[in-house]
Design an enzyme around this catalytic site. Structure first.
Site, PDB file in Angstrom:
ATOM      1  N   LYS A  62      42.561  -5.173 -27.480  1.00  0.00           N
ATOM      2  CA  LYS A  62      43.117  -4.363 -28.562  1.00  0.00           C
ATOM      3  C   LYS A  62      44.507  -4.813 -28.993  1.00  0.00           C
ATOM      4  CE  LYS A  62      43.254  -0.459 -30.969  1.00  0.00           C
ATOM      5  NZ  LYS A  62      42.543  -0.713 -32.215  1.00  0.00           N
ATOM      6  N   ARG A  66      42.965  -2.954 -23.391  1.00  0.00           N
ATOM      7  CA  ARG A  66      43.905  -4.077 -23.431  1.00  0.00           C
ATOM      8  C   ARG A  66      43.330  -5.341 -22.786  1.00  0.00           C
ATOM      9  NH1 ARG A  66      49.241  -2.749 -24.730  1.00  0.00           N
ATOM     10  NH2 ARG A  66      49.786  -4.754 -23.877  1.00  0.00           N
ATOM     11  N   GLU A  77      32.704  -8.425 -34.814  1.00  0.00           N
ATOM     12  CA  GLU A  77      33.329  -8.107 -33.522  1.00  0.00           C
ATOM     13  C   GLU A  77      32.534  -7.115 -32.695  1.00  0.00           C
ATOM     14  OE1 GLU A  77      37.376  -6.586 -33.785  1.00  0.00           O
ATOM     15  OE2 GLU A  77      36.869  -5.318 -35.474  1.00  0.00           O
ATOM     16  N   ASN A  85      51.853  -9.339 -17.585  1.00  0.00           N
ATOM     17  CA  ASN A  85      51.251  -9.429 -18.917  1.00  0.00           C
ATOM     18  C   ASN A  85      52.143 -10.344 -19.743  1.00  0.00           C
ATOM     19  OD1 ASN A  85      50.036  -8.964 -21.408  1.00  0.00           O
ATOM     20  ND2 ASN A  85      51.214  -7.090 -21.755  1.00  0.00           N
TER      21      ASN A  85
HETATM   22  C1  G6P Z   1      43.413  -7.326 -32.353  1.00  0.00           C
HETATM   23  C2  G6P Z   1      42.555  -6.088 -32.542  1.00  0.00           C
HETATM   24  C3  G6P Z   1      42.391  -5.793 -34.037  1.00  0.00           C
HETATM   25  C4  G6P Z   1      43.734  -5.687 -34.708  1.00  0.00           C
HETATM   26  C5  G6P Z   1      44.600  -6.921 -34.448  1.00  0.00           C
HETATM   27  C6  G6P Z   1      46.033  -6.697 -34.897  1.00  0.00           C
HETATM   28  O1  G6P Z   1      42.729  -8.448 -32.777  1.00  0.00           O
HETATM   29  O2  G6P Z   1      41.296  -6.263 -31.946  1.00  0.00           O
HETATM   30  O3  G6P Z   1      41.676  -4.576 -34.193  1.00  0.00           O
HETATM   31  O4  G6P Z   1      43.550  -5.537 -36.084  1.00  0.00           O
HETATM   32  O5  G6P Z   1      44.656  -7.208 -33.053  1.00  0.00           O
HETATM   33  O6  G6P Z   1      46.600  -5.684 -34.100  1.00  0.00           O
HETATM   34  P1  G6P Z   1      47.813  -4.792 -34.542  1.00  0.00           P
HETATM   35  O7  G6P Z   1      48.072  -3.891 -33.373  1.00  0.00           O
HETATM   36  O8  G6P Z   1      48.956  -5.735 -34.802  1.00  0.00           O
HETATM   37  O9  G6P Z   1      47.417  -4.051 -35.763  1.00  0.00           O
END
Ligand code: G6P
Length: 585
Positions: A580, A28, A474, A95
């Protein structure tokens, strides 16, 4: 975004428990960390810059502690800016984003703050109310009413037993074991101790003490009862096992996760399809990788059910929000179910009467809880920042949903779609073996020294070209860009020079012609396709999966991105600057 974790119980190693839990939330945020322990009525703070996974700190015995793993928003990566923050009698980890912090900071006195963060101002406001004689709940309630923005906070107040937590818009949940209570932004933090969970809703507060847990409404102060929910995730599942990285483990888990995703009750799929059928406009909303999945869904729906869906990156949706009404279906794709850009649109859409379907991996997430129909991914915990197994599970569900829609419209048969996905899952299963990974490693070795890479695809492989670019960027930090194969000659081809690696997704005649155009300009052409074409300098085979080809094609792309990161000496699980779960806008 930012991991927060607290424990209160009868054990005396609370500091170590918090460190261990934060390590499991590191995905996170991982630029700095801090832990507060309460010992004989005093708060002892330890804060460091760097990854919590590298933390070695030994704590004095304590039964209460909380901590934070940071992804910087306000203020640079420094010890002062890392959480928890202490102001007066209040120690707090946060957060979220406190949008209007600056005016409060100025009023209280800028010089009285240690950090540049918005979070320290929350601690100062709570302290202000406590000093005026408010009890802890009142102090937190009053502060919450002063905050514009999203927050999940954990705090303690000198002279008051226990730890408090409250949320509005950012995730927070409580874990209950026989000898302790935990508060965390995500389940993996306490999964080794318990899988019994109470979910905190927006504008709720919890106070945990040794044997006592009290939930209350943040606005009225009235106590509330919470249901114990047993989450189906196991601690073992949340570990790396024999794999070197979570990313590789999660890629290999696709042997099972695609078939888990498609074994949804058909009634559930059909109820989601009915939502689409009753609406005039359908918007798929998502961010990052999930957004590229949504872009693939646009092709699935066009091909399978003949429906035009709108696909919008959630952060861009505000421009189109005036189109949302009670006849709109909002389909949210979100692994975490907590992405702020998605959640905010859904919250506003719900107020306008829109119907919401979510495709998410966390069935009790904020996105899931405001949805009319939830289609769970059933992919298990996904920890690597780069989404892999969640992406293919999301694609499988979109594919099924398009078939359910087709059946309702008399244009197709749901079970035909499910059968094709079963065959695709079996084919991917056969693909995922060490020999295949070794072959891709050998290809990666040939291109790892290049700084630019281009990817082309056509039809549903075009969004896969975009997703391939995200994966490679990434984790390997190579500049990668995806294009529609046919668009190449309208600009991007000017970038092609000697030995530039170009991934060509697919082997249809038009795409092969485009590959030849690349080759004629000196590109190194790497084909990822069911058949080998003469134009390919390197070839990575994918099984022929017909309409589900995009799902199968993504798997070798993920392995290639992983291998490039490893060859470049990078940690693919924790790419720089990323997190993440993005709970800020
Ligand atoms: C971040 C992560 C990605 C993910 C995106 C959307 O950028 O690094 O891997 O696709 O968020 O996240 P979610 O939990 O909404 O799919």
């Amino acid at each position: 975004m930012c991991g927060i974790f607290a424990v209160s119980g009868s054990q005396t190693n609370a500091g170590a428990v918090v460190i261990a839990g934060l390590k499991k939330l590191e995905y996170r945020g991982y630029d700095s960390w801090g832990v507060a322990i309460r010992r004989e009525g005093k708060v002892v703070l330890e804060k460091q810059v760097g990854k919590i996974s590298e933390a070695q700190h030994e704590f004095e015995p304590a039964t209460e502690a909380f901590g934070h793993s940071r992804w910087a928003t306000h203020g640079g990566v420094t010890v002062q800016n890392s959480h928890p923050h202490r102001y007066g009698r209040v120690t707090l980890a946060h957060n979220g984003i406190f949008e209007n912090f600056a005016s409060h900071k100025e009023r209280i006195g800028t010089g009285t703050f240690q950090s540049e963060t918005d979070s320290e101002v929350i601690a100062a406001l709570i302290n202000e109310h406590v000093e005026k004689g408010c009890d802890p709940f009142e102090a937190i309630q009053n502060t919450a009413s002063q905050i514009k923005g999203r927050f999940a906070i954990i705090l303690c107040i000198d002279g008051v037993d226990g730890i408090f937590a409250a949320r509005r818009g950012s995730p927070l949940l409580v874990g209950r074991s026989a000898d302790a209570t935990y508060i965390a932004s995500d389940i993996p933090a306490f999964l080794e101790h318990t899988s019994t969970v109470n979910y905190l809703d927006d504008d709720e507060i919890v106070w945990i003490r040794k044997d006592n847990v009290l939930f209350a409404d943040l606005k009225t102060g009235k106590s509330i009862e919470k249901r114990n929910i047993d989450v189906p995730w196991s601690e073992e599942e949340a570990q790396k096992g024999d794999f070197k990285h979570f990313m590789l483990k999660e890629i290999f888990e696709q042997k099972e996760t695609i078939s888990r995703a498609i074994n949804q009750p058909s009634e559930l799929m059909k109820s989601a399809a009915e939502v689409l059928a009753q609406c005039n406009g359908v918007y798929f909303l998502a961010c990052g990788t999930a957004h590229k999945v949504a872009a693939t869904a646009e092709y699935f729906f066009a091909d399978i059910s003949g429906r035009k869906i709108n696909v919008v990156a959630a952060s861009e949706m505000p421009t189109f929000e005036s189109f949302i009404n009670e006849k709109t279906a909002l389909i949210a794709i979100s692994q975490s179910g907590e992405t702020a850009d998605v959640l905010e649109i859904l919250e506003r859409g719900k107020k306008k009467g829109a119907k919401i379907v979510s495709i998410t991996n966390v069935e009790m997430s904020s996105v899931a809880r405001i949805s009319d129909v939830v289609l769970p991914l059933n992919a298990g915990v996904e920890k690597a920042v780069a989404s892999t197994k969640a992406a293919t599970a999301q694609m499988a569900i979109c594919f099924l949903l398009a078939h359910a829609d087709a059946e309702l419209r008399g244009r197709g048969i749901f079970n035909v779609g499910r059968e094709l996905l079963r065959e695709t899952s079996t084919a991917i299963n056969e693909l995922l073996n060490p020999r295949y990974a070794e072959h891709i490693h050998a290809v990666a070795e040939k291109i790892v020294d290049r700084n630019n890479m281009f990817i082309i695809g056509r039809g549903s492989l075009y969004p896969m070209a975009l997703e391939a670019a995200i994966k490679i960027q990434e984790v390997s930090y190579i500049h990668a860009q995806g294009f529609a194969a046919g668009e190449l000659k309208h600009g991007p081809i000017a970038l092609i020079e000697n030995r530039v690696p170009c991934l060509v997704l697919g082997d249809d005649p038009e795409t092969i012609s485009n590959a030849m155009e690349l080759k004629a300009r000196g590109a190194k052409v790497i084909g990822i396709s069911p058949t080998r074409a003469d134009v390919f300098d390197e070839w990575i085979r994918v099984p022929d999966c017909d309409g589900a080809q995009s799902i199968a094609t993504l798997v070798p792309v993920q392995i290639l991105a992983y291998q490039l990161a490893i060859l470049r000496g990078l940690d693919p699980d924790m790419p720089r600057n990323l997190a993440k779960s993005v709970t800020v806008k």
